[in-house]
Design a protein around this motif. Structure first.
Motif, PDB file in Angstrom:
ATOM      1  N   TYR A  86     -56.439  55.891  83.343  1.00 58.93           N
ATOM      2  CA  TYR A  86     -55.280  56.742  82.463  1.00 58.93           C
ATOM      3  C   TYR A  86     -55.932  57.578  81.527  1.00 58.93           C
ATOM      4  O   TYR A  86     -56.686  57.252  80.572  1.00 58.93           O
ATOM      5  N   PRO A 105     -51.726  49.744  78.998  1.00 59.28           N
ATOM      6  CA  PRO A 105     -50.835  49.532  80.468  1.00 59.28           C
ATOM      7  C   PRO A 105     -51.419  48.256  80.557  1.00 59.28           C
ATOM      8  O   PRO A 105     -52.512  47.597  80.814  1.00 59.28           O
ATOM      9  N   ASP A 107     -51.737  46.645  83.507  1.00 53.13           N
ATOM     10  CA  ASP A 107     -52.634  46.234  84.749  1.00 53.13           C
ATOM     11  C   ASP A 107     -54.046  46.287  84.020  1.00 53.13           C
ATOM     12  O   ASP A 107     -55.080  45.981  84.940  1.00 53.13           O
ATOM     13  N   ARG A 109     -55.103  45.525  80.816  1.00 54.80           N
ATOM     14  CA  ARG A 109     -55.346  44.753  79.543  1.00 54.80           C
ATOM     15  C   ARG A 109     -56.334  43.866  79.517  1.00 54.80           C
ATOM     16  O   ARG A 109     -57.201  43.718  78.782  1.00 54.80           O
TER      17      ARG A 109
END
Ligand code: MN3
Length: 244
Positions: A86, A105, A107, A109
């Protein structure tokens, strides 16, 4: 030891290979490179501020070598891999990532929680230790510790208790809490006080990897001896920053 090292290298190689398999030809992969990070990692493994054997006899050189070069390096690498997915996250510090964990996000974390935590916790850990450490805090920190805990010895006892009662892996902490007061807490795994909105001032790693080679199952002795390497001038600096 050779087996451990070899296993680690094989594991690392396998992980990197899988991560970039879809995008890059296998022949172009450098052994320890991560293609996503070419041109500079978002997070860098900080060098140890002293030699591996500098904290002997309290922490042995082999523990320091594996702890820094393998464990901390792996947290750093995994954190980079997560934020590299990201681009908007790349400008955030690890502290900001942890303070805002629930907005990340979903996915990544858990990866940021574990590896971002591992990254900042160890970064601090190396700095708050020193071969010239030990003794007692001075100045405002000493005063506030006395006011909060009754005495320096009471504080140490409370901190060691937090470290020994933490079941399994984790950390013992002196933190500035949300009301601006000093508090002793413990966290599981690599959870950082930042996740609770608190600021870490002093932390001790009670994962077995931090002490097992020298102290074996005697965590209590490790907790007791560790005070001999605490760098109080660095801790004071962090205290003043946290209180500012
Ligand atoms: Mn550790």
């Amino acid at each position: 030891m050779a087996i451990n090292r070899r296993s680690f290298l094989l594991l690392l190689g396998a992980t990197l290979g899988t991560a970039s398999l879809g995008t890059f030809p296998a022949a172009a992969q450098p052994l320890f490179g991560d293609k996503q990070n070419e041109g500079g990692e978002t997070f860098q493994l900080p060098p140890l501020p002293y030699a591996y054997d500098a904290l002997e006899p309290y922490i042995d050189a082999e523990t320091m070598r594996f702890h820094h070069d393998k464990h901390h390096a792996a947290y750093t690498k995994n954190l980079n891999a997560a934020v590299n997915k990201y681009s908007e996250l790349k400008s955030l510090s690890a502290e900001e990532l942890l303070r805002n964990l629930n907005t990340l996000p979903a996915d990544i974390r858990t990866t940021v929680r574990n590896n971002g935590g591992g990254y900042v916790n160890h970064k601090m850990f190396w700095e708050i230790m020193s071969p010239d450490g030990g003794g007692e805090p001075t100045g405002i920190l000493a005063t506030v510790i006395n006011d909060t805990f009754g005495s320096f010895d009471n504080f140490k006892e409370k901190f060691n208790e937090a470290g020994s009662k933490r079941f399994g892996s984790g950390w013992a902490w002196l933190v500035r809490d949300n009301e601006g007061k000093l508090q002793v807490i413990d966290t599981p795994n690599q959870d950082s006080p930042f996740m609770q909105g608190m600021s870490p001032i002093l932390g001790n790693d009670v994962w077995e990897h931090a002490y097992y080679l020298k102290y074996r199952n005697n965590r209590g002795e490790y907790l007791k001896q560790w005070w001999n390497v605490v760098n109080w001038s660095e801790v004071s600096k962090r205290f003043e920053q946290a209180m500012a």
